[in-house]
Design a protein around this motif. Structure first.
Motif, PDB file in Angstrom:
ATOM      1  N   LEU A   1       8.371  -4.020   5.180  1.00  0.00           N
ATOM      2  CA  LEU A   1       9.198  -2.940   5.725  1.00  0.00           C
ATOM      3  C   LEU A   1      10.670  -3.340   5.789  1.00  0.00           C
ATOM      4  O   LEU A   1      11.562  -2.553   5.460  1.00  0.00           O
ATOM      5  CB  LEU A   1       8.700  -2.550   7.122  1.00  0.00           C
ATOM      6  N   LEU A   2      10.937  -4.599   6.204  1.00  0.00           N
ATOM      7  CA  LEU A   2      12.320  -5.072   6.253  1.00  0.00           C
ATOM      8  C   LEU A   2      12.923  -5.157   4.855  1.00  0.00           C
ATOM      9  O   LEU A   2      14.095  -4.831   4.646  1.00  0.00           O
ATOM     10  CB  LEU A   2      12.391  -6.437   6.942  1.00  0.00           C
ATOM     11  N   THR A   3      12.121  -5.604   3.884  1.00  0.00           N
ATOM     12  CA  THR A   3      12.616  -5.692   2.501  1.00  0.00           C
ATOM     13  C   THR A   3      13.004  -4.312   1.978  1.00  0.00           C
ATOM     14  O   THR A   3      14.014  -4.146   1.293  1.00  0.00           O
ATOM     15  CB  THR A   3      11.553  -6.320   1.583  1.00  0.00           C
ATOM     16  N   ALA A   4      12.193  -3.315   2.305  1.00  0.00           N
ATOM     17  CA  ALA A   4      12.434  -1.964   1.794  1.00  0.00           C
ATOM     18  C   ALA A   4      13.574  -1.255   2.511  1.00  0.00           C
ATOM     19  O   ALA A   4      14.248  -0.404   1.920  1.00  0.00           O
ATOM     20  CB  ALA A   4      11.152  -1.133   1.906  1.00  0.00           C
ATOM     21  N   PHE A   5      13.821  -1.620   3.800  1.00  0.00           N
ATOM     22  CA  PHE A   5      14.731  -0.795   4.596  1.00  0.00           C
ATOM     23  C   PHE A   5      15.935  -1.524   5.183  1.00  0.00           C
ATOM     24  O   PHE A   5      16.923  -0.859   5.499  1.00  0.00           O
ATOM     25  CB  PHE A   5      13.958  -0.132   5.747  1.00  0.00           C
ATOM     26  N   LEU A   6      15.900  -2.846   5.364  1.00  0.00           N
ATOM     27  CA  LEU A   6      16.985  -3.510   6.094  1.00  0.00           C
ATOM     28  C   LEU A   6      18.320  -3.425   5.349  1.00  0.00           C
ATOM     29  O   LEU A   6      19.256  -2.750   5.798  1.00  0.00           O
ATOM     30  CB  LEU A   6      16.629  -4.970   6.391  1.00  0.00           C
ATOM     31  N   CYS A   7      18.423  -4.112   4.213  1.00  0.00           N
ATOM     32  CA  CYS A   7      19.708  -4.141   3.478  1.00  0.00           C
ATOM     33  C   CYS A   7      20.092  -2.769   2.918  1.00  0.00           C
ATOM     34  O   CYS A   7      21.242  -2.338   3.088  1.00  0.00           O
ATOM     35  CB  CYS A   7      19.657  -5.195   2.372  1.00  0.00           C
ATOM     36  N   PRO A   8      19.146  -2.032   2.268  1.00  0.00           N
ATOM     37  CA  PRO A   8      19.515  -0.677   1.829  1.00  0.00           C
ATOM     38  C   PRO A   8      19.903   0.221   2.995  1.00  0.00           C
ATOM     39  O   PRO A   8      20.792   1.064   2.864  1.00  0.00           O
ATOM     40  CB  PRO A   8      18.236  -0.166   1.142  1.00  0.00           C
TER      41      PRO A   8
END
Length: 655
Positions: free
Chosen positions: A427-434
């Motif tokens: 979830l962090l990979t999909a949403f944190l930086c983007p």
């Protein structure tokens, strides 16, 4: 229009010749790639269409980050024609291409043709607001951007040393201060001498260059379009004759004010300019090639120096160390040794905040592949300035499609770090930086909406970008993470001890912070000249076309980040400090901090941006670029260091 004529109009002259001797599949593949990167063609063809249409783009200024649509200034507009569709990149960059009432018949000159007349009354609040906005545009030196046959209409004027400078835009007017000082374009005419007055360029002399194509059925091709803005106070507004002095508006004018917009067009044959190289006359006025070669040579010297250092460590120091360690027979000998061999039981110990590091590395991998592929296509000529918005469209589409490697890298590394919260990781990979980038972008868009700028993204496009993110990028990230967690963790060459080794007192140079600061200097030294031209193209609206240089600098940056991080990693391991994971990421990632410092310096030294909204927009968009660059360079440093550490500990004997 024939098949080959279509290719010429699409901006692919080389393809039309190539299709003669290449397979249909290859030809159509290249055409398909072009169609993906481009919106609608806005070129006319002289042999089949005698009417030449002139399109207008949004107006921008070096003194303001806010671009505005052509109609915002109440110029003559064409309301009957449908505007060309725009691709995603054009929308993101705030381009708003519209049809104009300027239409020419091929090889039919026009002298002082009337386009329209605008009448304003300062007693009417609506008219006063329009007139004030026009004055604001002249005060901030807003520039027209016109397009003929997909070419920018350029304003060429003499500069020092007898050289000509061709600007792909021309001003709407200029201002003379109360003290009589001419600002911006007012210096070109000594008749612009009325104090505290705005001079309006209400007339344009357009010259369209063409050449006749012999032995082919294409007829004539347009190869250049140049313009000269002028100002005329026509005695008779109904039948203008382009005579009289310059048209000016007093700053404190009251009552009625009329502006008559006129144009003259002339056609000239030019046999020297080839259709395939018709953009060159714009680029010749930008003598940056020598500076670019100097930058490349400077960067190559840095790379050679670093490569020599790394080679010396790998071939001499490490080779002797490994040979000596492998020849040890007694425990006493081993205890007398010191350096990187002693931390073999801790060097692959999972780092603190391993979840965050793995997420950063997943996003960094996504950005790295996106940048590499985009620059590669740009070098092949698919994303040239002639294909408007293609560069940004390509980058966004690639980012969306590269969710799988981001999820895979993040999941695989997180599993290798011993992490078990796989749902949180994906979830962090999909949403944190983007999410951080989108939040910043959305706030900037709200400011643009509030200012009524053409760069404000329409609500529909915003929804489309969210759909691309949630419906394509996120599922692909989940798929990549699934395969990443399904695979076994990365096997390390040495076992990790249960009890962490105590790190000895470090000298100033081997402490984390000084090492991180030093690590970003050399990579930034390789790119700062190229960075100047990139910032110029974004904020000073200059054309960027040197993608070959940029790709070369990209390769040099990757090598420099890798080698600088490996060197510092070796020195820290020799000092028995085994916390290399975060430090390798931050060492090369610190280049982004130097990027930020340079952007601040560029703002104060090169730009004349005024207004709170423009300043917030500059730093808001700069922070997006800095974050992307931080993830990009940090990922390079980590994987270079990971390869180095794995390599050196795989060739030593450990009991």
């Amino acid at each position: 229009m024939s098949y080959r004529s279509t290719l010429w109009c699409l901006g692919l002259p080389s393809l039309s010749a190539l299709c003669k001797r290449s397979s249909t599949v290859f030809c159509l593949t290249r055409l398909l790639l072009w169609m993906i990167s481009k919106g609608t063609s806005i070129c006319s063809h002289a042999s089949h269409l005698s009417t030449i249409e002139l399109f207008v783009n949004r107006l921008d200024s070096v003194e303001s980050v806010l671009p505005y649509e052509y109609t915002a200034f109440d110029f003559c507009s064409e309301k009957t024609m449908e505007r060309p569709s725009e691709n995603l990149g054009q929308v993101l960059f705030g381009e708003r291409i519209e049809p104009s009432p300027y239409k020419f018949e091929f090889k039919k000159p026009v002298v002082c043709g009337k386009v329209c007349m605008r009448t304003y009354s300062t007693n009417n609040p609506s008219d006063k607001a329009k007139l004030d906005f026009l004055k604001k545009g002249m005060l901030l030196n807003y520039q027209h951007h016109w397009i003929v046959d997909n070419m920018p209409v350029t304003w060429c004027y003499d500069v020092e040393d007898g050289q000509k400078f061709c600007n792909p835009g021309f001003p709407i007017g200029c201002f003379v201060t109360e003290a009589g000082r001419s600002k911006d374009a007012c210096i070109v005419n000594s008749n612009f001498n009325e104090k505290d007055a705005f001079y309006i360029f209400n007339h344009v002399d357009i010259t369209i260059y063409y050449h006749i194509v012999e032995h082919e059925q294409l007829g004539a091709r347009l190869v250049a379009a140049k313009i000269e803005p002028k100002s005329y106070e026509n005695p008779n507004d109904d039948k203008p004759d382009c005579s009289g002095g310059p048209k000016f508006l007093k700053n404190k004018h009251t009552g009625e004010f009329k502006i008559t917009y006129t144009y003259s067009v002339n056609f000239a044959e030019d046999k020297k300019i080839r259709w395939a190289s018709r953009w060159d006359y714009i680029l010749e006025s930008m003598p940056h090639t020598n500076i670019q070669w100097f930058s490349i040579m400077n960067s190559l010297v840095i790379v050679l120096f670093l490569s020599g250092m790394v080679a010396m460590i790998m071939l001499r120091t490490l080779h002797k160390d490994i040979a000596r360690y492998n020849q040890m027979d007694s425990v006493e000998d081993a205890q007398e040794e010191f350096g990187w061999k002693l931390v073999h039981g801790d060097v692959f110990r999972p780092p603190k905040k391993g979840m965050l590091l793995s997420v950063f590395l997943g996003s960094g991998t996504q950005i790295f592949i996106m940048t590499f592929v985009t620059l590669f296509f740009a070098c092949l000529g698919f994303l040239s300035p002639a294909n408007r918005g293609a560069l940004m469209t390509c980058a966004v589409v690639l980012w969306v499609l590269l969710g799988t490697p981001a999820g895979y890298v993040a999941a695989r590394l997180y599993k290798s770090f011993g992490g078990e919260k796989w749902k949180t990781n994906v979830l962090l990979t999909a949403f944190l930086c983007p999410g951080v980038v989108f939040a910043d972008f959305f706030v900037m868009n709200l400011i643009l909406w509030g200012e009524g700028s053409s760069a404000a993204m329409p609500f529909g496009t915003l929804v489309a970008i969210l759909a691309l993110w949630f419906c394509i990028s996120v599922p692909l990230t989940f798929i990549g993470a699934y395969f990443g967690f399904k695979k076994t963790g990365i096997e390390y060459p040495v076992r990790t001890n249960q009890i962490p080794r105590q790190i000895p007192e470090q000298s100033f140079y081997t402490k984390p912070f000084p090492g991180i600061i030093m690590g970003g200097i050399l990579p930034f030294g390789c790119i700062f000249i190229q960075l100047f031209f990139i910032l110029n193209s974004i904020w000073s609206h200059q054309m960027y076309y040197m993608f070959g240089f940029l790709f070369l600098v990209f390769i040099i940056l990757v090598i420099t980040c890798s080698e600088a991080t490996i060197l510092l990693c070796y020195f820290h391991l020799c000092a028995e400090d085994y916390h290399w994971q975060w430090r390798s990421f931050l060492t090369s990632g610190f280049t982004a901090v130097y990027f930020l410092v340079y952007a601040i310096h560029y703002f104060f030294s090169k730009l004349q941006i005024t207004g709170l909204a423009s300043i917030i927009l500059y730093y808001g968009y700069t922070m997006i670029m800095v974050l992307i660059f931080f993830l990009f360079t940090g990922t390079i440093g980590f994987f270079a260091c990971f390869w180095f550490v794995t390599k050196i500990y795989s060739v030593v004997k450990v009991d």
